[in-house]
Design an enzyme around this catalytic site. Structure first.
Site, mmCIF file in Angstrom:
data_model
loop_
_atom_site.group_PDB
_atom_site.id
_atom_site.type_symbol
_atom_site.label_atom_id
_atom_site.label_comp_id
_atom_site.label_asym_id
_atom_site.label_seq_id
_atom_site.Cartn_x
_atom_site.Cartn_y
_atom_site.Cartn_z
ATOM 1 N N GLU A 1 -1.659 -0.076 2.368
ATOM 2 C CA GLU A 1 -1.928 0.432 1.007
ATOM 3 C C GLU A 1 -3.434 0.607 0.934
ATOM 4 O O GLU A 1 -4.161 -0.376 0.755
ATOM 5 C CB GLU A 1 -1.453 -0.583 -0.044
ATOM 6 C CG GLU A 1 0.033 -0.786 -0.103
ATOM 7 C CD GLU A 1 0.763 0.419 -0.677
ATOM 8 O OE1 GLU A 1 0.139 1.226 -1.389
ATOM 9 O OE2 GLU A 1 1.960 0.552 -0.386
ATOM 10 N N CYS B 1 -7.354 1.240 -7.049
ATOM 11 C CA CYS B 1 -7.041 2.270 -6.054
ATOM 12 C C CYS B 1 -6.454 3.510 -6.730
ATOM 13 O O CYS B 1 -6.560 4.606 -6.204
ATOM 14 C CB CYS B 1 -6.077 1.718 -5.029
ATOM 15 S SG CYS B 1 -4.644 0.960 -5.790
HETATM 16 P P1 NAD Z 1 -11.509 -4.297 2.506
HETATM 17 O O1 NAD Z 1 -10.766 -3.387 3.407
HETATM 18 O O2 NAD Z 1 -12.942 -4.514 2.755
HETATM 19 O O3 NAD Z 1 -10.841 -5.756 2.535
HETATM 20 C C1 NAD Z 1 -9.496 -5.947 2.244
HETATM 21 C C2 NAD Z 1 -9.007 -7.186 2.963
HETATM 22 O O4 NAD Z 1 -9.094 -6.979 4.364
HETATM 23 C C3 NAD Z 1 -9.817 -8.443 2.673
HETATM 24 O O5 NAD Z 1 -8.938 -9.545 2.643
HETATM 25 C C4 NAD Z 1 -10.719 -8.539 3.883
HETATM 26 O O6 NAD Z 1 -11.149 -9.851 4.172
HETATM 27 C C5 NAD Z 1 -9.780 -8.054 4.966
HETATM 28 N N1 NAD Z 1 -10.435 -7.564 6.183
HETATM 29 C C6 NAD Z 1 -11.587 -6.860 6.273
HETATM 30 N N2 NAD Z 1 -11.851 -6.598 7.583
HETATM 31 C C7 NAD Z 1 -10.829 -7.135 8.313
HETATM 32 C C8 NAD Z 1 -10.521 -7.201 9.698
HETATM 33 N N3 NAD Z 1 -11.304 -6.642 10.601
HETATM 34 N N4 NAD Z 1 -9.394 -7.836 10.082
HETATM 35 C C9 NAD Z 1 -8.579 -8.389 9.178
HETATM 36 N N5 NAD Z 1 -8.821 -8.371 7.846
HETATM 37 C C10 NAD Z 1 -9.923 -7.747 7.425
HETATM 38 O O7 NAD Z 1 -11.229 -3.767 1.029
HETATM 39 P P2 NAD Z 1 -11.786 -4.351 -0.338
HETATM 40 O O8 NAD Z 1 -13.142 -3.834 -0.555
HETATM 41 O O9 NAD Z 1 -11.562 -5.813 -0.420
HETATM 42 O O10 NAD Z 1 -10.758 -3.692 -1.367
HETATM 43 C C11 NAD Z 1 -10.949 -2.465 -1.928
HETATM 44 C C12 NAD Z 1 -10.107 -1.440 -1.231
HETATM 45 O O11 NAD Z 1 -8.721 -1.751 -1.395
HETATM 46 C C13 NAD Z 1 -10.271 -0.075 -1.827
HETATM 47 O O12 NAD Z 1 -10.359 0.881 -0.814
HETATM 48 C C14 NAD Z 1 -8.992 0.112 -2.640
HETATM 49 O O13 NAD Z 1 -8.638 1.435 -2.894
HETATM 50 C C15 NAD Z 1 -8.012 -0.583 -1.804
HETATM 51 N N6 NAD Z 1 -6.830 -0.925 -2.600
HETATM 52 C C16 NAD Z 1 -5.663 -0.245 -2.381
HETATM 53 C C17 NAD Z 1 -4.546 -0.531 -3.142
HETATM 54 C C18 NAD Z 1 -3.240 0.164 -2.911
HETATM 55 O O14 NAD Z 1 -2.221 -0.348 -3.352
HETATM 56 N N7 NAD Z 1 -3.202 1.287 -2.233
HETATM 57 C C19 NAD Z 1 -4.613 -1.491 -4.140
HETATM 58 C C20 NAD Z 1 -5.826 -2.140 -4.356
HETATM 59 C C21 NAD Z 1 -6.925 -1.850 -3.560
#
Ligand code: NAD
Length: 484
Positions: free
Chosen positions: A256, A290
């Site tokens: 997502e 998002c």
């Molecule tokens: P992010 O990708 O930086 O982090 C999300 C999660 O991934 C966190 O728990 C982070 O610790 C983890 N993570 C980061 N790097 C990783 C790795 N290498 N291995 C494993 N885990 C890792 O995103 P964010 O800034 O926390 O969240 C915002 C993003 O989430 C935006 O792009 C938003 O659009 C998206 N989002 C999507 C939805 C949806 O349902 N489509 C809903 C909410 C947020």
């Protein structure tokens, strides 16, 4: 607020039904974005802790997957009751670590509990299919079985709801889970685990590991042979990285990801409704959603009136402390998010966008606030429209016609959500069918309905969450041919 008293605000790892400080004993800081200061410290998991969590989920799998639907449903229903009792404390916790206004945090708690309740109910209705065979003397049964151990990785912007989307569905499907919440919001995830623990979830069925450096435990989260599925909500860049990581072992990956949702306003739209809908779709959760409407496209007959009324409404949004019940817009999650947003606005202005209101942080001390901003652009897809804008900034573009607006709306690699405001609902429906997105809202907001699948097309992701489909994503389908 005494955060120490919030449902005991657990700060340790939850592994195998026990609260553990982590093998290194290290802790990391969780900040309050409203004051940009330390809130609490939580356990920082290392690789050994993550391995232990996967192994505990693996050893609990057979018993959980093999339990009756009734047993799983009752544990989930008991969890719903505990979460309801703790709703106020959860609300405060969400506000404390995300900075979202109490009103919005409370709304998140309500929809999260409703979703878990729906998963509890639906888990009783996951019936196999019987098919008559094309050959005489045979019968066929199609059963869905738990895929196995699920690694669930969640972001910070809806720290309870997005956890329930994954954990609720995976548990209903018969899977066991290793949850790794965002480093900004581990407390809500731990509080969720504590509620399920109080409800009697068997040891190892849900495990939570918190860390400020996911790469440190990435091998266990992603590559451990016991992990069958990775369910991720977060940024596109990390999503692509996880997809690559899962490729060699062919693990199922559900993504997502982000979006850059278009919102189209046609000449015959109800102006009041369109303005209110656009403000809500863009500025809810301080724009950190998002499905937020990044790009607003207006047709000539309504453009002037819409821009005037929208700018006026945005000017009226109140920026302030999330503890204040009259606040509309709280702080951004952290300094990096504020810097990224400021850079996006400056790049758009350099490309010719005009600032109708806002444009930067308000004059106040502390916190990570950003004034609600409206940019007027003559370019249909400037760079700010190609990227996700995770903050309170709207970009309005005038289009020549409805077709022109639809073409601009579809000119994105993302396809998570889209919005259309129009008077003729039949025409609006036809346009909804032409918009490239996983969800389209016509003349109103997208609502969080538990029974409806949600997810994106294109760069917005793979798979669906919520609804029956959201449970089935955590299952494998087996066809049994009964011959004689
Ligand atoms: P992010 O990708 O930086 O982090 C999300 C999660 O991934 C966190 O728990 C982070 O610790 C983890 N993570 C980061 N790097 C990783 C790795 N290498 N291995 C494993 N885990 C890792 O995103 P964010 O800034 O926390 O969240 C915002 C993003 O989430 C935006 O792009 C938003 O659009 C998206 N989002 C999507 C939805 C949806 O349902 N489509 C809903 C909410 C947020």
């Amino acid at each position: 607020v005494q955060y120490d008293s919030l449902i005991d605000a657990p700060r340790d790892l939850y592994v195998g039904g026990r609260w553990l400080p982590g093998s290194s004993g290290e802790r990391f800081d969780v900040n309050d974005p409203a004051t940009d200061s330390l809130l609490l410290q939580v356990a920082n998991a290392g690789p050994a802790d993550a391995d232990a969590a996967v192994e505990s989920a693996a050893s609990a799998l057979d018993a959980w997957a093999g339990s009756t639907a009734e047993q799983r449903a009752s544990i989930l229903a008991a969890s719903v009751s505990v979460l309801r009792e703790r709703a106020d404390a959860l609300t405060e916790l969400i506000t404390a670590e995300t900075g979202k206004p109490l009103r919005e945090a409370s709304g998140e708690v309500v929809i999260s509990i409703r979703l878990l309740e729906w998963f509890a109910e639906e888990s009783r209705r996951l019936t196999p299919e019987y098919w008559p065979s094309i050959s005489p003397g045979r019968d066929c049964v199609v059963v869905n079985e738990a895929i196995g151990v699920v690694t669930a990785i969640t972001p910070w912007n809806y720290p309870l709801y997005l956890v329930v989307c994954k954990v609720g569905a995976a548990l209903a499907a018969g899977c066991t889970v290793l949850l790794k919440p965002a480093e900004q919001t581990p407390l809500t995830a731990l509080a969720f685990a504590s509620a399920l623990d109080a409800a009697g979830i068997p040891a190892g069925v849900l495990n939570v590991v918190t860390t400020d450096d996911p790469r440190r435990i990435g091998d266990s989260l992603l590559h451990h042979p016991a992990v069958a599925c990775i369910s991720f909500t977060g940024s596109r860049v990390v999503g692509a990285e996880l997809l690559r990581a899962a490729a060699p072992a062919i693990k199922r990956v559900l993504l997502e990801l982000g979006g850059s949702a278009p919102l189209v306003v046609l000449d015959d739209a109800d102006l009041d409704n369109a303005v209110a809908g656009a403000v809500r779709a863009r500025f809810g959760n301080a724009g950190q959603a998002c499905v937020a409407a990044n790009r607003i496209y207006v047709t000539p007959g309504i453009a002037d009136a819409f821009v005037e009324r929208f700018v006026e409404a945005v000017r009226g949004l109140k920026v302030g402390s999330p503890q204040d019940p009259t606040t509309d817009i709280g702080p951004l999650i952290d300094a990096a998010a504020a810097e990224r947003l400021q850079a996006q606005v400056e790049a758009a202005v350099a490309e010719g966008a005009l600032v109708a209101v806002g444009g930067g942080p308000p004059e106040r001390d502390g916190g990570l606030y950003f004034t609600p901003t409206v940019l007027l652009s003559s370019d249909k897809v400037p760079s700010i429209c190609r990227d996700e804008v995770f903050g309170p900034v709207a970009i309005i573009t005038r289009c020549d016609s409805a077709d022109d607006a639809i073409t601009a709306a579809n000119d994105s690699e993302y396809g998570l959500a889209a919005y259309i405001f129009a008077g003729d609902s039949r025409r609006a429906y036809d346009i909804a069918r032409r918009l490239r997105a996983g969800a389209v809202a016509v003349n109103g907001p997208l609502t969080a309905e538990p029974q409806l699948p949600f997810g994106g097309v294109g760069a917005s992701g793979l798979g669906r969450e919520r609804g029956r489909r959201g449970i089935e994503e955590f299952q494998e389908t087996k066809t049994i041919h009964l011959v004689g």
